[in-house]
Design a protein around this motif. Structure first.
Motif, PDB file in Angstrom:
ATOM      1  N   VAL A  83       0.850  -1.192   0.000  1.00 51.61           N
ATOM      2  CA  VAL A  83       0.000   0.000   0.000  1.00 51.61           C
ATOM      3  C   VAL A  83       0.884   1.240   0.000  1.00 51.61           C
ATOM      4  O   VAL A  83       1.779   1.377   0.848  1.00 51.61           O
ATOM      5  CB  VAL A  83      -0.934   0.024   1.233  1.00 51.61           C
ATOM      6  CG1 VAL A  83      -1.798   1.281   1.221  1.00 51.61           C
ATOM      7  CG2 VAL A  83      -1.806  -1.227   1.264  1.00 51.61           C
ATOM      8  N   VAL A  84       0.630   2.135  -0.934  1.00 49.60           N
ATOM      9  CA  VAL A  84       1.403   3.382  -1.043  1.00 49.60           C
ATOM     10  C   VAL A  84       0.505   4.557  -0.654  1.00 49.60           C
ATOM     11  O   VAL A  84      -0.650   4.648  -1.108  1.00 49.60           O
ATOM     12  CB  VAL A  84       1.946   3.579  -2.473  1.00 49.60           C
ATOM     13  CG1 VAL A  84       2.708   4.899  -2.578  1.00 49.60           C
ATOM     14  CG2 VAL A  84       2.845   2.414  -2.870  1.00 49.60           C
ATOM     15  N   SER A 157       4.636   7.015   1.942  1.00 52.40           N
ATOM     16  CA  SER A 157       4.917   5.783   2.685  1.00 52.40           C
ATOM     17  C   SER A 157       4.577   4.562   1.850  1.00 52.40           C
ATOM     18  O   SER A 157       3.750   4.614   0.937  1.00 52.40           O
ATOM     19  CB  SER A 157       4.120   5.739   3.992  1.00 52.40           C
ATOM     20  OG  SER A 157       2.733   5.562   3.726  1.00 52.40           O
ATOM     21  N   ILE A 158       5.242   3.454   2.177  1.00 52.12           N
ATOM     22  CA  ILE A 158       4.971   2.166   1.571  1.00 52.12           C
ATOM     23  C   ILE A 158       4.750   1.169   2.700  1.00 52.12           C
ATOM     24  O   ILE A 158       5.612   1.017   3.565  1.00 52.12           O
ATOM     25  CB  ILE A 158       6.127   1.687   0.683  1.00 52.12           C
ATOM     26  CG1 ILE A 158       6.473   2.732  -0.378  1.00 52.12           C
ATOM     27  CG2 ILE A 158       5.780   0.347   0.032  1.00 52.12           C
ATOM     28  CD1 ILE A 158       7.708   2.382  -1.176  1.00 52.12           C
ATOM     29  N   THR A 159       3.601   0.512   2.695  1.00 56.69           N
ATOM     30  CA  THR A 159       3.290  -0.488   3.710  1.00 56.69           C
ATOM     31  C   THR A 159       3.317  -1.867   3.074  1.00 56.69           C
ATOM     32  O   THR A 159       2.680  -2.091   2.040  1.00 56.69           O
ATOM     33  CB  THR A 159       1.911  -0.236   4.336  1.00 56.69           C
ATOM     34  OG1 THR A 159       1.903   1.052   4.967  1.00 56.69           O
ATOM     35  CG2 THR A 159       1.575  -1.303   5.375  1.00 56.69           C
ATOM     36  N   LEU A 160       4.072  -2.780   3.678  1.00 59.34           N
ATOM     37  CA  LEU A 160       4.139  -4.164   3.209  1.00 59.34           C
ATOM     38  C   LEU A 160       3.578  -5.074   4.281  1.00 59.34           C
ATOM     39  O   LEU A 160       3.902  -4.929   5.464  1.00 59.34           O
ATOM     40  CB  LEU A 160       5.581  -4.578   2.908  1.00 59.34           C
ATOM     41  CG  LEU A 160       6.191  -4.079   1.599  1.00 59.34           C
ATOM     42  CD1 LEU A 160       6.705  -2.661   1.768  1.00 59.34           C
ATOM     43  CD2 LEU A 160       7.330  -4.987   1.170  1.00 59.34           C
ATOM     44  N   VAL A 201       9.354   7.741   3.341  1.00 55.46           N
ATOM     45  CA  VAL A 201      10.473   8.321   2.600  1.00 55.46           C
ATOM     46  C   VAL A 201      10.043   9.668   2.023  1.00 55.46           C
ATOM     47  O   VAL A 201       8.859  10.022   2.025  1.00 55.46           O
ATOM     48  CB  VAL A 201      10.932   7.387   1.459  1.00 55.46           C
ATOM     49  CG1 VAL A 201      11.371   6.043   2.010  1.00 55.46           C
ATOM     50  CG2 VAL A 201       9.817   7.194   0.425  1.00 55.46           C
ATOM     51  N   HIS A 202      11.019  10.415   1.533  1.00 57.39           N
ATOM     52  CA  HIS A 202      10.712  11.668   0.860  1.00 57.39           C
ATOM     53  C   HIS A 202      10.019  11.381  -0.474  1.00 57.39           C
ATOM     54  O   HIS A 202      10.260  10.351  -1.105  1.00 57.39           O
ATOM     55  CB  HIS A 202      11.993  12.468   0.624  1.00 57.39           C
ATOM     56  CG  HIS A 202      12.626  12.954   1.890  1.00 57.39           C
ATOM     57  ND1 HIS A 202      12.115  14.010   2.628  1.00 57.39           N
ATOM     58  CD2 HIS A 202      13.730  12.520   2.554  1.00 57.39           C
ATOM     59  CE1 HIS A 202      12.878  14.200   3.693  1.00 57.39           C
ATOM     60  NE2 HIS A 202      13.851  13.315   3.672  1.00 57.39           N
ATOM     61  N   ASP A 203       9.161  12.310  -0.901  1.00 61.04           N
ATOM     62  CA  ASP A 203       8.428  12.118  -2.148  1.00 61.04           C
ATOM     63  C   ASP A 203       9.357  11.809  -3.316  1.00 61.04           C
ATOM     64  O   ASP A 203       9.016  11.014  -4.203  1.00 61.04           O
ATOM     65  CB  ASP A 203       7.611  13.376  -2.474  1.00 61.04           C
ATOM     66  CG  ASP A 203       6.352  13.482  -1.617  1.00 61.04           C
ATOM     67  OD1 ASP A 203       5.960  12.473  -0.999  1.00 61.04           O
ATOM     68  OD2 ASP A 203       5.768  14.582  -1.568  1.00 61.04           O
ATOM     69  N   ASP A 204      10.527  12.440  -3.339  1.00 65.48           N
ATOM     70  CA  ASP A 204      11.462  12.238  -4.448  1.00 65.48           C
ATOM     71  C   ASP A 204      11.963  10.798  -4.536  1.00 65.48           C
ATOM     72  O   ASP A 204      12.446  10.374  -5.594  1.00 65.48           O
ATOM     73  CB  ASP A 204      12.670  13.176  -4.305  1.00 65.48           C
ATOM     74  CG  ASP A 204      12.281  14.641  -4.485  1.00 65.48           C
ATOM     75  OD1 ASP A 204      11.195  14.896  -5.043  1.00 65.48           O
ATOM     76  OD2 ASP A 204      13.063  15.516  -4.060  1.00 65.48           O
TER      77      ASP A 204
END
Length: 222
Positions: A83-84, A157-160, A201-204
């Motif tokens: 999920v991003v 964010s990235i959720t695993l 993390v940062h958007d970049d």
């Protein structure tokens, strides 16, 4: 008396990137043995032949490869949904007796906005809040009397989701995070529960980070 293989393995395991290079077979064992020799001799308290160190490294590399295939592919290959989220911010405050009341007030705002994201990570001396950017103004008003330690915006964010057996295998997080570190991606925050974790993390960096984590998942499934 401490054996050479035990000393060599102890030294290597304290340096994750060196352990990774050994596992991937991208390090010159002869050069590594020369580099390790002074420290190995110091710990075993006797002269050591570089050939003995090389032999210990070869055996360790073989064992690491076997363990890697058995442990990590079993877990990483069964990662669940990814999920991003975007438009996030990170606010950090010094812990205080009144901080909990502020958190409760903020959660009321979150409840009213069902699409909003908010999570708290409480440390010994400070508490970090990762939340949707739409909540930042309300949060800073609610926490106005608290001491703000840091503030970061333009985050994603990235959720695993991890399989339930992830806690049985040490090194699962390292196996994933080293890929981000090798690509020089900075993790602003790490949020974890029993069977899932979230990297902020940062958007970049979000597109690279997502691609790396998906490659890790696909590679383990092969």
């Amino acid at each position: 008396m401490t054996s050479i293989p035990v000393v060599v393995e102890t030294i290597v395991r304290k340096q994750p990137f060196l352990e990774y290079a050994l596992l991937e077979g991208i390090v010159n064992l002869s050069a590594l043995a020369r580099w390790l020799r002074p420290e190995v001799e110091r710990q075993v308290e006797r002269p050591v032949n570089e050939g003995a160190i090389m032999m210990a490294l070869k055996r360790m590399g073989s064992r690491l490869e076997l363990l890697s295939n058995m442990r990590f592919r079993r877990v990483i290959g069964h990662l669940g949904d990814v999920v991003v989220r975007s438009n996030l911010a990170d606010l950090t405050y010094r812990n205080s007796p009144s901080l909990f009341r502020c958190q409760a007030r903020l959660l009321e705002h979150v409840h009213e906005s069902k699409e909003a994201f908010c999570t708290f990570s409480q440390g010994v001396g400070e508490t970090a809040i990762v939340l949707s950017h739409s909540l930042v103004a309300a949060a800073e008003e609610i926490f106005g009397s608290e001491r703000q330690v840091a503030k970061s915006e333009s985050l994603s964010s990235i959720t695993l989701k991890l399989p339930a057996e992830n806690s049985l295998y040490p090194g699962v997080y390292y196996y994933i995070f080293k890929e981000l570190a090798w690509d020089n991606i900075n993790m602003v925050e790490l949020i974890s529960t029993t069977n899932e974790f979230t990297v902020v993390v940062h958007d970049d960096d979000i597109h690279r980070a997502f691609s790396i984590l998906m490659d890790v998942k696909r590679g383990a499934a092969l």
